[in-house]
Design a protein around this motif. Structure first.
Motif, PDB file in Angstrom:
ATOM      1  N   ARG A  95      42.577  40.397  50.164  1.00  0.00           N
ATOM      2  CA  ARG A  95      41.776  40.056  51.347  1.00  0.00           C
ATOM      3  C   ARG A  95      42.347  40.656  52.626  1.00  0.00           C
ATOM      4  O   ARG A  95      41.673  40.713  53.629  1.00  0.00           O
ATOM      5  N   GLY A  96      43.565  41.141  52.592  1.00  0.00           N
ATOM      6  CA  GLY A  96      44.153  41.828  53.744  1.00  0.00           C
ATOM      7  C   GLY A  96      43.865  43.316  53.754  1.00  0.00           C
ATOM      8  O   GLY A  96      44.324  44.042  54.621  1.00  0.00           O
ATOM      9  N   CYS A  97      43.081  43.774  52.784  1.00  0.00           N
ATOM     10  CA  CYS A  97      42.755  45.197  52.647  1.00  0.00           C
ATOM     11  C   CYS A  97      41.324  45.451  53.110  1.00  0.00           C
ATOM     12  O   CYS A  97      40.474  44.591  52.985  1.00  0.00           O
ATOM     13  N   GLN A  98      41.078  46.641  53.610  1.00  0.00           N
ATOM     14  CA  GLN A  98      39.707  47.069  53.879  1.00  0.00           C
ATOM     15  C   GLN A  98      39.245  48.033  52.791  1.00  0.00           C
ATOM     16  O   GLN A  98      38.059  48.197  52.557  1.00  0.00           O
ATOM     17  N   LEU A  99      40.200  48.660  52.133  1.00  0.00           N
ATOM     18  CA  LEU A  99      39.898  49.619  51.090  1.00  0.00           C
ATOM     19  C   LEU A  99      40.931  49.440  49.992  1.00  0.00           C
ATOM     20  O   LEU A  99      42.119  49.288  50.273  1.00  0.00           O
ATOM     21  N   GLU A 108      44.604  45.749  33.663  1.00  0.00           N
ATOM     22  CA  GLU A 108      44.909  44.377  33.227  1.00  0.00           C
ATOM     23  C   GLU A 108      44.593  43.343  34.293  1.00  0.00           C
ATOM     24  O   GLU A 108      44.137  42.252  33.986  1.00  0.00           O
ATOM     25  N   ARG A 109      44.837  43.666  35.531  1.00  0.00           N
ATOM     26  CA  ARG A 109      44.631  42.668  36.588  1.00  0.00           C
ATOM     27  C   ARG A 109      43.289  42.808  37.308  1.00  0.00           C
ATOM     28  O   ARG A 109      43.016  42.065  38.244  1.00  0.00           O
ATOM     29  N   TRP A 110      42.441  43.740  36.868  1.00  0.00           N
ATOM     30  CA  TRP A 110      41.150  43.926  37.517  1.00  0.00           C
ATOM     31  C   TRP A 110      40.311  42.649  37.547  1.00  0.00           C
ATOM     32  O   TRP A 110      39.704  42.344  38.577  1.00  0.00           O
ATOM     33  N   PRO A 111      40.241  41.861  36.468  1.00  0.00           N
ATOM     34  CA  PRO A 111      39.464  40.610  36.550  1.00  0.00           C
ATOM     35  C   PRO A 111      39.968  39.676  37.662  1.00  0.00           C
ATOM     36  O   PRO A 111      39.171  39.064  38.373  1.00  0.00           O
ATOM     37  N   GLN A 112      41.279  39.592  37.844  1.00  0.00           N
ATOM     38  CA  GLN A 112      41.827  38.757  38.918  1.00  0.00           C
ATOM     39  C   GLN A 112      41.517  39.356  40.291  1.00  0.00           C
ATOM     40  O   GLN A 112      41.246  38.626  41.243  1.00  0.00           O
ATOM     41  N   ILE A 113      41.563  40.671  40.384  1.00  0.00           N
ATOM     42  CA  ILE A 113      41.254  41.332  41.657  1.00  0.00           C
ATOM     43  C   ILE A 113      39.786  41.084  42.019  1.00  0.00           C
ATOM     44  O   ILE A 113      39.476  40.729  43.151  1.00  0.00           O
ATOM     45  N   ARG A 114      38.902  41.258  41.050  1.00  0.00           N
ATOM     46  CA  ARG A 114      37.470  41.016  41.312  1.00  0.00           C
ATOM     47  C   ARG A 114      37.241  39.586  41.763  1.00  0.00           C
ATOM     48  O   ARG A 114      36.462  39.335  42.684  1.00  0.00           O
ATOM     49  N   LYS A 115      37.911  38.650  41.130  1.00  0.00           N
ATOM     50  CA  LYS A 115      37.771  37.238  41.513  1.00  0.00           C
ATOM     51  C   LYS A 115      38.301  37.024  42.936  1.00  0.00           C
ATOM     52  O   LYS A 115      37.686  36.338  43.737  1.00  0.00           O
ATOM     53  N   ALA A 116      39.430  37.623  43.253  1.00  0.00           N
ATOM     54  CA  ALA A 116      40.014  37.485  44.592  1.00  0.00           C
ATOM     55  C   ALA A 116      39.135  38.134  45.658  1.00  0.00           C
ATOM     56  O   ALA A 116      39.117  37.690  46.809  1.00  0.00           O
ATOM     57  N   GLU A 130      36.978  52.405  32.846  1.00  0.00           N
ATOM     58  CA  GLU A 130      36.710  50.987  32.543  1.00  0.00           C
ATOM     59  C   GLU A 130      36.376  50.196  33.808  1.00  0.00           C
ATOM     60  O   GLU A 130      35.432  49.413  33.831  1.00  0.00           O
ATOM     61  N   ILE A 131      37.145  50.390  34.858  1.00  0.00           N
ATOM     62  CA  ILE A 131      36.916  49.668  36.111  1.00  0.00           C
ATOM     63  C   ILE A 131      35.604  50.121  36.739  1.00  0.00           C
ATOM     64  O   ILE A 131      34.880  49.320  37.339  1.00  0.00           O
ATOM     65  N   ARG A 132      35.284  51.366  36.561  1.00  0.00           N
ATOM     66  CA  ARG A 132      34.061  51.937  37.131  1.00  0.00           C
ATOM     67  C   ARG A 132      32.824  51.120  36.763  1.00  0.00           C
ATOM     68  O   ARG A 132      31.938  50.912  37.571  1.00  0.00           O
ATOM     69  N   HIS A 133      32.776  50.664  35.539  1.00  0.00           N
ATOM     70  CA  HIS A 133      31.607  49.935  35.049  1.00  0.00           C
ATOM     71  C   HIS A 133      31.717  48.433  35.281  1.00  0.00           C
ATOM     72  O   HIS A 133      30.903  47.678  34.752  1.00  0.00           O
ATOM     73  N   ASP A 134      32.698  48.017  36.066  1.00  0.00           N
ATOM     74  CA  ASP A 134      32.918  46.590  36.245  1.00  0.00           C
ATOM     75  C   ASP A 134      33.064  46.211  37.713  1.00  0.00           C
ATOM     76  O   ASP A 134      33.975  45.481  38.088  1.00  0.00           O
ATOM     77  N   GLY A 135      32.182  46.737  38.570  1.00  0.00           N
ATOM     78  CA  GLY A 135      32.108  46.244  39.933  1.00  0.00           C
ATOM     79  C   GLY A 135      32.706  47.075  41.045  1.00  0.00           C
ATOM     80  O   GLY A 135      32.676  46.656  42.197  1.00  0.00           O
ATOM     81  N   SER A 136      33.236  48.245  40.751  1.00  0.00           N
ATOM     82  CA  SER A 136      33.760  49.084  41.822  1.00  0.00           C
ATOM     83  C   SER A 136      32.592  49.673  42.614  1.00  0.00           C
ATOM     84  O   SER A 136      31.543  49.981  42.060  1.00  0.00           O
ATOM     85  N   ILE A 137      32.773  49.835  43.910  1.00  0.00           N
ATOM     86  CA  ILE A 137      31.715  50.378  44.760  1.00  0.00           C
ATOM     87  C   ILE A 137      31.592  51.884  44.585  1.00  0.00           C
ATOM     88  O   ILE A 137      30.501  52.415  44.418  1.00  0.00           O
ATOM     89  N   VAL A 138      32.711  52.589  44.622  1.00  0.00           N
ATOM     90  CA  VAL A 138      32.714  54.047  44.485  1.00  0.00           C
ATOM     91  C   VAL A 138      33.540  54.411  43.261  1.00  0.00           C
ATOM     92  O   VAL A 138      34.641  53.890  43.071  1.00  0.00           O
ATOM     93  N   SER A 139      32.992  55.312  42.460  1.00  0.00           N
ATOM     94  CA  SER A 139      33.685  55.778  41.261  1.00  0.00           C
ATOM     95  C   SER A 139      33.836  57.289  41.324  1.00  0.00           C
ATOM     96  O   SER A 139      32.845  58.007  41.438  1.00  0.00           O
ATOM     97  N   LEU A 140      35.071  57.739  41.261  1.00  0.00           N
ATOM     98  CA  LEU A 140      35.370  59.166  41.244  1.00  0.00           C
ATOM     99  C   LEU A 140      35.506  59.636  39.801  1.00  0.00           C
ATOM    100  O   LEU A 140      36.041  58.911  38.957  1.00  0.00           O
ATOM    101  N   SER A 141      35.048  60.845  39.528  1.00  0.00           N
ATOM    102  CA  SER A 141      35.270  61.426  38.208  1.00  0.00           C
ATOM    103  C   SER A 141      35.268  62.942  38.335  1.00  0.00           C
ATOM    104  O   SER A 141      34.850  63.500  39.356  1.00  0.00           O
TER     105      SER A 141
END
Length: 175
Positions: A95-99, A108-116, A130-141
């Motif tokens: 919550r102290g981050c803008q990006l 491993e901790r992505w579910p906790q990050i998404r919840k936070a 994996e994270i790309r398909h689970d709620g990230s706003i921008v996905s690089l490839s």
């Protein structure tokens, strides 16, 4: 015809020349860091967003391979704020981050990050499939010798972020 801002033109030039034999090769992580910088330039945070110490805080996992390249963004200016690259030690600190840049070190901790995150105004960017398909706003490839990106507008709206139409036009896909 409206001319594109010079930073956007620089981003496009970097993307187009990254794979060119005539151009000096740009290391992949440095190119991704340039994308991150430009994503910040073309994002508007809500008025109630909290900028710790007045900085635009770019957070990354301490073990991320992107950390050194993102570190080069320290003290660059975005919308009148200096960028401060921080290591995200615990998911609840997001919550102290803008990006936030997420990669394989965050799987491993992505579910906790998404919840936070819980609708916090944080621009999430990933290069992890994996994270790309689970709620990230921008996905690089990677696409051939180029870096491309996709945008999840629903995730951006949930984070209460406004992405520039200029940025949306450059995305490979917008969902």
């Amino acid at each position: 015809m409206v001319s594109l801002p010079s930073r956007l033109i620089q981003l496009l030039a970097a993307c187009l020349t990254a794979g060119s034999a005539a151009a000096a090769p740009v290391p992949e992580f440095d190119l991704k860091a340039a994308f991150v910088y430009n994503f910040a330039l073309f994002t508007d945070w809500p008025a109630d967003a909290q900028f710790v110490a007045g900085a635009l805080n770019v957070c990354v996992h301490p073990a991320s391979v992107m950390r050194p390249s993102l570190g080069s963004l320290n003290d660059r200016m975005v919308k009148g704020r200096k960028i401060a690259v921080r290591q995200l030690a615990a998911p609840e600190d997001i919550r102290g981050c803008q990006l936030f840049f997420a990669d394989a070190s965050d799987r491993e901790r992505w579910p906790q990050i998404r919840k936070a995150l819980a609708n916090a105004p944080v621009l999430t960017i990933t290069d992890d499939e994996e994270i790309r398909h689970d709620g990230s706003i921008v996905s690089l490839s990677s696409e051939g010798s180029r870096i491309v990106f996709d945008i999840d507008l629903r995730a951006a709206r949930n984070a209460r972020l406004m992405l520039s139409s200029k940025l949306l036009r450059l995305a490979r896909s917008v969902q």
